[in-house]
Design a protein around this motif. Structure first.
Motif, PDB file in Angstrom:
ATOM      1  N   ALA A  60     -10.571  17.169  84.563  1.00  0.00           N
ATOM      2  CA  ALA A  60     -10.296  16.640  85.902  1.00  0.00           C
ATOM      3  C   ALA A  60     -10.591  17.696  86.965  1.00  0.00           C
ATOM      4  O   ALA A  60     -11.184  17.395  88.012  1.00  0.00           O
ATOM      5  CB  ALA A  60      -8.844  16.179  85.993  1.00  0.00           C
ATOM      6  N   SER A  61     -10.201  18.933  86.693  1.00  0.00           N
ATOM      7  CA  SER A  61     -10.466  20.020  87.642  1.00  0.00           C
ATOM      8  C   SER A  61     -11.960  20.312  87.726  1.00  0.00           C
ATOM      9  O   SER A  61     -12.492  20.600  88.803  1.00  0.00           O
ATOM     10  CB  SER A  61      -9.715  21.282  87.224  1.00  0.00           C
ATOM     11  OG  SER A  61      -8.316  21.063  87.214  1.00  0.00           O
ATOM     12  N   ARG A 113      -8.675  26.469  90.700  1.00  0.00           N
ATOM     13  CA  ARG A 113      -7.873  25.450  90.008  1.00  0.00           C
ATOM     14  C   ARG A 113      -8.403  25.192  88.601  1.00  0.00           C
ATOM     15  O   ARG A 113      -7.637  24.970  87.659  1.00  0.00           O
ATOM     16  CB  ARG A 113      -7.868  24.153  90.816  1.00  0.00           C
ATOM     17  CG  ARG A 113      -7.001  24.212  92.060  1.00  0.00           C
ATOM     18  CD  ARG A 113      -6.958  22.879  92.795  1.00  0.00           C
ATOM     19  NE  ARG A 113      -6.079  22.941  93.944  1.00  0.00           N
ATOM     20  CZ  ARG A 113      -5.925  21.963  94.829  1.00  0.00           C
ATOM     21  NH1 ARG A 113      -6.620  20.826  94.672  1.00  0.00           N
ATOM     22  NH2 ARG A 113      -5.103  22.086  95.855  1.00  0.00           N
ATOM     23  N   LEU A 127     -17.847  17.694  92.275  1.00  0.00           N
ATOM     24  CA  LEU A 127     -17.986  16.875  93.473  1.00  0.00           C
ATOM     25  C   LEU A 127     -17.940  17.735  94.727  1.00  0.00           C
ATOM     26  O   LEU A 127     -18.679  17.494  95.689  1.00  0.00           O
ATOM     27  CB  LEU A 127     -16.881  15.812  93.516  1.00  0.00           C
ATOM     28  CG  LEU A 127     -16.944  14.735  92.421  1.00  0.00           C
ATOM     29  CD1 LEU A 127     -15.716  13.831  92.486  1.00  0.00           C
ATOM     30  CD2 LEU A 127     -18.218  13.906  92.562  1.00  0.00           C
ATOM     31  N   ALA A 128     -17.092  18.763  94.716  1.00  0.00           N
ATOM     32  CA  ALA A 128     -17.015  19.677  95.853  1.00  0.00           C
ATOM     33  C   ALA A 128     -18.332  20.424  96.034  1.00  0.00           C
ATOM     34  O   ALA A 128     -18.777  20.665  97.163  1.00  0.00           O
ATOM     35  CB  ALA A 128     -15.861  20.663  95.656  1.00  0.00           C
ATOM     36  N   PHE A 132     -11.244  25.002  94.403  1.00  0.00           N
ATOM     37  CA  PHE A 132     -11.405  24.145  93.226  1.00  0.00           C
ATOM     38  C   PHE A 132     -11.815  24.969  92.001  1.00  0.00           C
ATOM     39  O   PHE A 132     -11.422  24.637  90.871  1.00  0.00           O
ATOM     40  CB  PHE A 132     -12.445  23.060  93.495  1.00  0.00           C
ATOM     41  CG  PHE A 132     -11.949  21.941  94.361  1.00  0.00           C
ATOM     42  CD1 PHE A 132     -10.998  21.054  93.884  1.00  0.00           C
ATOM     43  CD2 PHE A 132     -12.423  21.765  95.659  1.00  0.00           C
ATOM     44  CE1 PHE A 132     -10.521  20.013  94.668  1.00  0.00           C
ATOM     45  CE2 PHE A 132     -11.956  20.744  96.459  1.00  0.00           C
ATOM     46  CZ  PHE A 132     -11.002  19.862  95.968  1.00  0.00           C
ATOM     47  N   ARG A 182     -14.342  18.153  87.285  1.00  0.00           N
ATOM     48  CA  ARG A 182     -14.948  17.056  88.038  1.00  0.00           C
ATOM     49  C   ARG A 182     -14.772  17.267  89.540  1.00  0.00           C
ATOM     50  O   ARG A 182     -15.707  17.057  90.323  1.00  0.00           O
ATOM     51  CB  ARG A 182     -14.347  15.722  87.620  1.00  0.00           C
ATOM     52  CG  ARG A 182     -14.879  14.539  88.429  1.00  0.00           C
ATOM     53  CD  ARG A 182     -14.336  13.204  87.909  1.00  0.00           C
ATOM     54  NE  ARG A 182     -14.712  12.105  88.779  1.00  0.00           N
ATOM     55  CZ  ARG A 182     -15.916  11.545  88.807  1.00  0.00           C
ATOM     56  NH1 ARG A 182     -16.855  11.978  88.006  1.00  0.00           N
ATOM     57  NH2 ARG A 182     -16.183  10.554  89.628  1.00  0.00           N
ATOM     58  N   LYS A 183     -13.587  17.690  89.944  1.00  0.00           N
ATOM     59  CA  LYS A 183     -13.340  17.934  91.366  1.00  0.00           C
ATOM     60  C   LYS A 183     -14.233  19.050  91.887  1.00  0.00           C
ATOM     61  O   LYS A 183     -14.764  18.978  92.997  1.00  0.00           O
ATOM     62  CB  LYS A 183     -11.870  18.274  91.585  1.00  0.00           C
ATOM     63  CG  LYS A 183     -10.930  17.084  91.375  1.00  0.00           C
ATOM     64  CD  LYS A 183      -9.480  17.500  91.524  1.00  0.00           C
ATOM     65  CE  LYS A 183      -8.552  16.312  91.265  1.00  0.00           C
ATOM     66  NZ  LYS A 183      -7.122  16.698  91.348  1.00  0.00           N
ATOM     67  N   LEU A 184     -14.417  20.095  91.086  1.00  0.00           N
ATOM     68  CA  LEU A 184     -15.298  21.186  91.478  1.00  0.00           C
ATOM     69  C   LEU A 184     -16.749  20.708  91.593  1.00  0.00           C
ATOM     70  O   LEU A 184     -17.468  21.078  92.532  1.00  0.00           O
ATOM     71  CB  LEU A 184     -15.200  22.333  90.473  1.00  0.00           C
ATOM     72  CG  LEU A 184     -16.186  23.492  90.674  1.00  0.00           C
ATOM     73  CD1 LEU A 184     -16.002  24.131  92.046  1.00  0.00           C
ATOM     74  CD2 LEU A 184     -16.033  24.524  89.565  1.00  0.00           C
TER      75      LEU A 184
END
Length: 299
Positions: free
Chosen positions: A273-274, A265, A280-281, A262, A276-278
């Motif tokens: 968006a990327s 990315r 959460l990860a 992530f 946010r994913k990181l």
């Protein structure tokens, strides 16, 4: 009439409780308590329920106090940002005096609760409040190095549990400290990336380069790699009583690779968006990593 009065009182109490949770940042406080208890389980030879309860209560009080002080100090800046303008103080639902009263009471209760465990635990709890409120908070509008400073009090909870269980600070709690210390950089920079526009309204400098650019993304990658390596150090057998099996180390390393993916990315896309994913990860990583450590000890 009595039912109506009772309903109004219940509504008022629920609003007061909601503001208390907001001023103490209840979700964050609970996550910190979780880290502390995980550290306690790792350090304890025998689990003492009273000690766990004291650690949980004291830990919540210390985090809650830090957040209350923070919101008093930043009340004017919070009013400028979308995500914070509805907090109890800037919205006018809570006075500064009330917030300070809550902060001071939580500080005293937290230190006393942790002191009952042992003086070292109370000392580290007090240090975390001091660093967070007196050093990290004022630096947030001055330099991106504030995140580095803030990583110190943020890394204390995991090791605090070990100290609470053993009354000792050595290689084991030091290792737990370093794991959570390096984890915070990708976590908070991902959060800072997402909220950069809002942070700028308050004058906060949260990203290492000051921009949502490749430089920031590259530093996120580098700190994620450091976090991954430090997280599996106990498998090599030179961290005292803090041990990790090969299987557990492999699981933790794979979880780190997911987080690193992530991070790459984010470097490639450089969008919210990327980020946010990181973010959460990273939350999933720190929680599951601590669970793996505890489970690995007891099986």
């Amino acid at each position: 009439m009595k039912m109506a009065v009772s309903s109004v009182k219940n509504t008022a109490l629920s609003l007061y409780f909601a503001d208390f949770k907001e001023i103490t940042k209840a979700r964050l406080a609970v996550s910190v308590v979780f880290s502390s208890i995980a550290g306690y389980f790792l350090g304890a030879v025998e689990i003492n329920l009273v000690s766990v309860l004291l650690l949980a209560f004291g830990g919540y009080c210390m985090v809650g106090a830090s957040n209350a002080y923070n919101q008093v100090i930043e009340k004017d800046l919070d009013a400028l940002m979308n995500r914070t303008r509805n907090r109890p103080i800037p919205s006018g639902r809570m006075s500064v005096a009330m917030a300070m009263t809550i902060a001071v009471l939580l500080t005293l209760l937290g230190i006393v609760a942790l002191y009952f465990l042992n003086p070292k635990t109370a000392m580290f709890g007090a240090i975390s409040i001091f660093l967070y409120t007196s050093v990290y908070t004022p630096l947030k509008t001055v330099t991106p190095l504030a995140v580095f400073v803030g990583a110190f009090p943020g890394a204390i909870p995991f090791m605090l549990g070990w100290v609470a269980a053993t009354d000792n600070f050595g290689i084991e709690p030091g290792t737990l400290f370093m794991i959570q210390f390096f984890w915070q950089f990708p976590h908070f920079w991902a959060l800072g990336w997402m909220l950069d526009d809002d942070y700028k309204k308050g004058g906060f400098k949260m990203l290492p380069t000051g921009k949502k650019d490749k430089g920031t993304a590259l530093q996120i990658i580098m700190y994620t790699i450091w976090m991954m390596l430090i997280s599996i150090i106990p498998v090599f057998g030179f961290t005292g009583r803090l041990q990790l099996s090969v299987v557990a180390a492999g699981v933790i390393f794979l979880m780190g690779l997911v987080m690193l993916l992530f991070a790459f990315r984010l470097y490639e896309k450089r969008d919210n968006a990327s980020a946010r994913k990181l973010m959460l990860a990273s939350v999933s990583y720190i929680t599951l990593m601590q669970v793996v450590y505890v489970v690995d000890k007891f099986i």
